[in-house]
Design a protein around this motif. Structure first.
Motif, PDB file in Angstrom:
ATOM      1  N   PRO A   1      14.553  -0.792 -42.516  1.00 37.64           N
ATOM      2  CA  PRO A   1      15.163  -0.374 -41.240  1.00 37.64           C
ATOM      3  C   PRO A   1      15.208  -1.535 -40.244  1.00 37.64           C
ATOM      4  O   PRO A   1      14.289  -2.359 -40.195  1.00 37.64           O
ATOM      5  N   PRO A   2      16.276  -1.629 -39.438  1.00 40.13           N
ATOM      6  CA  PRO A   2      16.403  -2.747 -38.474  1.00 40.13           C
ATOM      7  C   PRO A   2      15.222  -2.865 -37.527  1.00 40.13           C
ATOM      8  O   PRO A   2      14.821  -3.970 -37.165  1.00 40.13           O
ATOM      9  N   GLU A   3      14.625  -1.730 -37.129  1.00 41.65           N
ATOM     10  CA  GLU A   3      13.537  -1.798 -36.159  1.00 41.65           C
ATOM     11  C   GLU A   3      12.254  -2.385 -36.752  1.00 41.65           C
ATOM     12  O   GLU A   3      11.325  -2.758 -36.019  1.00 41.65           O
ATOM     13  N   LEU A   4      12.176  -2.493 -38.090  1.00 44.12           N
ATOM     14  CA  LEU A   4      10.978  -3.044 -38.730  1.00 44.12           C
ATOM     15  C   LEU A   4      11.157  -4.503 -39.160  1.00 44.12           C
ATOM     16  O   LEU A   4      10.183  -5.154 -39.532  1.00 44.12           O
ATOM     17  N   ARG A   5      12.391  -5.003 -39.102  1.00 47.92           N
ATOM     18  CA  ARG A   5      12.656  -6.353 -39.627  1.00 47.92           C
ATOM     19  C   ARG A   5      11.969  -7.444 -38.819  1.00 47.92           C
ATOM     20  O   ARG A   5      11.689  -8.526 -39.351  1.00 47.92           O
ATOM     21  N   THR A   6      11.701  -7.187 -37.555  1.00 46.12           N
ATOM     22  CA  THR A   6      11.034  -8.202 -36.728  1.00 46.12           C
ATOM     23  C   THR A   6       9.524  -8.166 -36.901  1.00 46.12           C
ATOM     24  O   THR A   6       8.832  -9.056 -36.429  1.00 46.12           O
ATOM     25  N   ARG A   7       9.004  -7.152 -37.590  1.00 43.86           N
ATOM     26  CA  ARG A   7       7.551  -6.996 -37.707  1.00 43.86           C
ATOM     27  C   ARG A   7       7.013  -7.240 -39.119  1.00 43.86           C
ATOM     28  O   ARG A   7       5.810  -7.361 -39.304  1.00 43.86           O
ATOM     29  N   ILE A   8       7.898  -7.288 -40.100  1.00 43.87           N
ATOM     30  CA  ILE A   8       7.418  -7.334 -41.490  1.00 43.87           C
ATOM     31  C   ILE A   8       6.683  -8.629 -41.830  1.00 43.87           C
ATOM     32  O   ILE A   8       5.949  -8.663 -42.811  1.00 43.87           O
TER      33      ILE A   8
ATOM     34  N   ARG B   1      13.092 -21.584 -42.916  1.00 43.43           N
ATOM     35  CA  ARG B   1      13.121 -20.290 -42.228  1.00 43.43           C
ATOM     36  C   ARG B   1      13.420 -19.205 -43.253  1.00 43.43           C
ATOM     37  O   ARG B   1      13.971 -19.486 -44.327  1.00 43.43           O
ATOM     38  N   ILE B   2      13.064 -17.986 -42.897  1.00 40.66           N
ATOM     39  CA  ILE B   2      13.311 -16.848 -43.775  1.00 40.66           C
ATOM     40  C   ILE B   2      13.971 -15.750 -42.960  1.00 40.66           C
ATOM     41  O   ILE B   2      13.562 -15.469 -41.829  1.00 40.66           O
ATOM     42  N   GLU B   3      15.037 -15.170 -43.527  1.00 40.13           N
ATOM     43  CA  GLU B   3      15.800 -14.135 -42.840  1.00 40.13           C
ATOM     44  C   GLU B   3      15.856 -12.890 -43.712  1.00 40.13           C
ATOM     45  O   GLU B   3      15.810 -12.968 -44.946  1.00 40.13           O
ATOM     46  N   VAL B   4      15.959 -11.748 -43.074  1.00 32.98           N
ATOM     47  CA  VAL B   4      16.052 -10.491 -43.805  1.00 32.98           C
ATOM     48  C   VAL B   4      17.242  -9.700 -43.268  1.00 32.98           C
ATOM     49  O   VAL B   4      17.500  -9.684 -42.069  1.00 32.98           O
ATOM     50  N   GLY B   5      17.979  -9.105 -44.190  1.00 33.48           N
ATOM     51  CA  GLY B   5      19.151  -8.325 -43.796  1.00 33.48           C
ATOM     52  C   GLY B   5      19.482  -7.312 -44.871  1.00 33.48           C
ATOM     53  O   GLY B   5      18.622  -6.915 -45.671  1.00 33.48           O
ATOM     54  N   GLU B   6      20.745  -6.889 -44.902  1.00 35.43           N
ATOM     55  CA  GLU B   6      21.195  -5.897 -45.882  1.00 35.43           C
ATOM     56  C   GLU B   6      21.888  -6.599 -47.047  1.00 35.43           C
ATOM     57  O   GLU B   6      22.537  -7.623 -46.884  1.00 35.43           O
TER      58      GLU B   6
END
Length: 593
Positions: free
Chosen positions: A396-403, A434-439
């Protein structure tokens, strides 16, 4: 309002202000006292001079008119009147020019003055003086007005406070310049070195250098702690895969046991060819199990050069995926595609394993036993991109900044430590990536790891090894704590028409080597009490003759070249990986296969 002490420069300036103000107040009161005393003395002296001047002037006027009256024959009363008149006019003129107060009485009555009463002079004067004007029998009271004194002193105070303000400003500016060049500049160099992960520079300032030393010690402790956390996370991940590996090993053991039982049945019926075929199948499956154990050990080993070597990313990623995919459920498809080969990044093999294993295990865990994971490696300008996608539910988008926060996990209690992605993030960022997370187009999550591309280090030219001389009738000693391995290898050598002595440990082998020299030594590295390297050290320490050829036997999957390098000057050293075959033994002894 913000905290006025949030900046070190402000602290230095603000903490110095009380010193400046205290000094200013001390100087102010001290100067006030001195000026008051000196000024009062000066005013008293001035009044004394003024009184003498008036006395002289009045006497001169009186005698001048006495002479004039005698010359012109004026009556004495008229002469006295004219003399008094001129004397009063002179007094008034001097009072105006000198800005002083005066009150003149004659026979107790007011004769002249610029105040209404003597009390007014006493009250409104800083200094006053009474004296008689003898020629006229007047009583004169002179005073210096208090307001003139206050005006003069106020002007002096203004100069003083202006000077003090300039001093405070100059001192504050000096304090700030001191902070700028002697504190902030060295600290900025330290901060920049921290950001660039370089060794911290020393500044020559004892306090700053002490801080640098403490930070370096803390960084070393942090690095060691991070290595422990990373290794612990890897072991945790391998624990998750243990069931899958156990299943694979049991399958292999089942096949080996089945082939061996079939071989027994065929031999009992005299079917030699079928028995040999079954034995060959068992042998192949045994070596397949050996390869599986090597993969597992390669993942589990702890590298001494953590973070120091760069490796081709495609090969390391492929090896890690091969090692992990063995334990994955059969309904999970893992694919790997390297669009560019031979790409190097500033990561060690262990760090690459850490990144790939954590991201891959998270992806597999999200699939719940069925789905697809796609791993892609490509070059994006001056960066190398490692992309891991899955067909799971996504993040979920709201968790991507916390994982990437430590101990944050969305898994059930007991199924996740919350350190896996944190370790991955720390490794990537520490190398300037850097590491990024998305769909993902597959429907699940997509992790993109971007790392700077580096040039591969020039390969070290390996020394040409001298051709291995074949072993003929030399004495051979086999040292291994496992009886079956000793006897199995001894049987291999008998098939090669070679005889060998046996030793069950390093101490027993040392006794035999003391009694007689051996040409060839098969030495197991990992044994209880003393390992194989202990035996070699004892041979060197006791100045015993080294065998011409030393063959180190081990099931360890790590790198041994660094540890055996020193012994290559004493003997011909080779490594024989367990499990080994008769063919491999012949090759290492230089015999025809």
């Amino acid at each position: 309002m913000g905290n006025p002490f949030s900046s070190l420069a402000r602290r230095l300036v603000l903490l110095n202000l009380p010193v400046y103000l205290s000094l200013g107040l001390f100087l102010y009161f001290f100067t006030w006292h001195l000026l008051s005393q000196n000024l009062r003395k000066e005013l008293a002296y001035r009044l004394e001079l003024l009184a003498r001047d008036l006395q002289t002037s009045m006497s001169n006027i009186y005698f001048d008119w006495q002479v004039t009256g005698l010359k012109q024959g004026f009556p004495e009363n008229e002469v006295l009147f004219l003399a008094r008149k001129e004397a009063l006019e002179t007094l008034q003129k001097k009072a105006r020019e000198g800005h002083f107060l005066y009150f003149v009485t004659y026979q107790g009555k007011k004769l002249a003055g610029n105040v209404s009463s003597p009390e007014e002079i006493v009250t409104h004067s800083i200094e006053y003086k009474r004296f008689p004007l003898t020629p006229f029998y007047w009583q004169v009271l002179l005073g210096i007005p208090l307001k003139d004194y206050q005006k003069a002193f106020g002007k002096m105070k203004g100069y003083f406070w202006t000077a003090l303000g300039v001093l405070v400003l100059l001192s504050s500016a000096f304090t700030y310049l001191f902070y700028l060049f002697w504190v902030r500049k060295p600290l900025n160099r330290v901060v920049k070195a921290l950001e660039e992960r370089r060794p911290l520079p020393y500044s020559g300032l004892r306090e700053v250098d002490l801080l640098v030393q403490r930070v370096q010690e803390a960084m070393k402790r942090e690095e060691e702690l991070f290595r422990q956390v990373a290794f612990s996370e890897k072991m945790s991940a391998l624990g998750v895969l243990a069931g899958g590996y156990a299943h694979e090993f049991n399958n292999l053991l089942q096949v080996v046991a089945g082939f061996l039982e079939l071989a027994q049945l065929h031999i009992a019926k005299g079917q030699t060819e079928a028995a040999l075929k079954a034995l060959e199948g068992a042998r192949q499956k045994a070596f397949q199990g050996a390869e599986l154990s090597r993969k597992l050990l390669r993942l589990a080993r702890k590298s001494p050069d953590y973070g120091k070597e760069s490796h081709p990313l495609d090969l390391m990623v492929k090896n890690t995926i091969d090692a992990l995919s063995t334990a994955f459920p059969k309904d999970i498809q893992v694919s790997f595609e390297a669009e560019s080969e031979g790409l190097h990044v500033p990561l060690s093999e262990e760090e690459i394993q850490e990144i790939v294993s954590n991201l891959l295990l998270n992806a597999v865990d999200a699939l719940r036993g069925c789905g697809k994971v796609q791993v892609t490696l490509s070059q994006k300008g001056e960066e190398v991109e490692l992309k891991i996608e899955d067909s799971g539910p996504g993040i979920p988008p709201e968790l991507r900044t916390r994982i990437f926060e430590p101990f944050f996990t969305t898994k059930e209690v007991g199924k996740g430590t919350g350190l896996g992605l944190y370790v991955v993030h720390q490794i990537v960022v520490s190398k300037g990536g850097r590491i990024e997370v998305g769909e993902s187009p597959l429907g699940g999550a997509c992790f993109r790891v971007l790392l700077p591309r580096v040039e591969p280090r020039p390969e070290k030219k390996e020394k040409k090894e001298t051709p291995k001389s074949p072993v003929s009738k030399e004495k051979i000693l086999i040292v291994d704590d496992e009886k079956e391995i000793r006897e199995n290898l001894q049987a291999f050598l008998r098939f090669m028409e070679l005889e060998a002595s046996l030793a069950s440990g390093a101490e027993e082998a040392l006794e035999q080597l003391r009694k007689e020299p051996y040409g060839v030594l098969f030495l197991d590295l990992l044994m209880p009490k003393h390992d194989g390297f202990w035996l070699l050290e004892q041979l060197e320490a006791q100045n015993l003759k080294f065998p011409r050829k030393i063959i180190l036997m081990t099931g360890y999957a790590g790198e041994l070249s660094a540890r055996i390098e020193k012994w290559k000057t004493r003997a011909e050293v080779s490594i024989l990986k367990k499990p080994f075959s008769l063919k491999e033994v012949k090759e290492i002894l230089g015999r025809k296969v």
